[in-house]
Scaffold this motif. Sequence first.
Motif, short mmCIF file in Angstrom:
data_model
loop_
_atom_site.label_atom_id
_atom_site.label_comp_id
_atom_site.label_asym_id
_atom_site.label_seq_id
_atom_site.Cartn_x
_atom_site.Cartn_y
_atom_site.Cartn_z
N ARG A 7 0.81 -1.35 0.05
CA ARG A 7 -0.02 -0.07 -0.02
C ARG A 7 1.00 1.23 -0.04
O ARG A 7 0.57 2.09 -0.39
N VAL A 8 2.10 1.11 0.79
CA VAL A 8 3.25 2.48 0.71
C VAL A 8 3.33 2.71 -0.96
O VAL A 8 3.40 3.92 -1.49
N ALA A 9 3.80 1.45 -1.63
CA ALA A 9 4.20 1.87 -2.99
C ALA A 9 3.21 2.21 -3.76
O ALA A 9 3.37 3.14 -4.68
N GLU A 10 1.67 1.85 -3.54
CA GLU A 10 0.58 2.47 -4.37
C GLU A 10 0.32 3.87 -4.00
O GLU A 10 0.16 4.75 -4.70
N ALA A 11 0.47 4.21 -2.63
CA ALA A 11 0.31 6.03 -2.30
C ALA A 11 1.53 6.59 -3.03
O ALA A 11 1.29 7.98 -3.25
#
Length: 221
Positions: free
Chosen positions: A62-66
Motif C-alpha cells: 500500500r505504501v508503494a501504491e500511495a
Amino acid sequence: MLDELLLRKLAAVELRYEELSSKLSDPAVIANRQSMQKLSKEHADLRELIEALREHREIVKRVAEARELQKDPEMRDLARQEENELLATQEQLEQRMTVLLMPRDPNDDKNILLEIRAGTGGEEAALFAADLFRMYTRFAERRRWVIDILSMSSASAGGIREVVAGIQGKGAYSQLKFESGVHRVQRVPATEAQGRIHTSTATVAVMPEVEEVEVEIDPRI
C-alpha cells in the motif's frame, strides 16, 4: 526497514508455520494426541508473528501504491498523508516482529503468583499497596484472566499490608514479570491534613506457577 538477515529469519519462520499447518491436518498426526498437542502449541506460538509479517507485506504494498498516486497533482497531498500513516504502521509492525523473534522465556505462558507487600510509609504505604493490587486486578480482568486471592492482610485505613493472589491466564507471566521489584509513589495522601507530600513504597513479586511433580519418599531413609 527490515534488514536482510531479519527477512531471512522471517521467511524461515513462515515456512515452518506452513509446514505445521499442513501437519496438523494429517490424519496420522491427529491420531497421535501427544504429537498433536506439541505441534498445535508450536503453531499457536508462531501465529502472532506470522499475522504481523503478512500485515507488514500488505502495508509495504500500500505504501508503494500511495507513492505512485503522488504522481497525480490532484491526489498528491492525500496520497502523501496516507503514505505517512502507513509508514508509521509499518515501523510499529517491524518493531513488533523484532520482539517476537527474540528467544522466548519458557515460563512466559505460565500462570503466576502475585505478592504485594506494603513497604515504608505506614498507612499510606498500605493504601499504595491496595492501589497496586486494584491496578493489577483490572489489568487481569480486561484480559479475562482468573484471579484467586489466596491470602490478604488489611490495614486499618482501608489499605493492604500484604496480599497473595494466583492469576491464571495465557501469557500472564510474560505480561507481568517485569513488575517485580520495589514501587515508589510520592503524593499527598488522604490521611495528610497539612498537605505535605509523602513517599511510600511497596514491593511486588511475580513468580511463575510451578508445575506439580510427584515425589517418592523412601521410608527406609
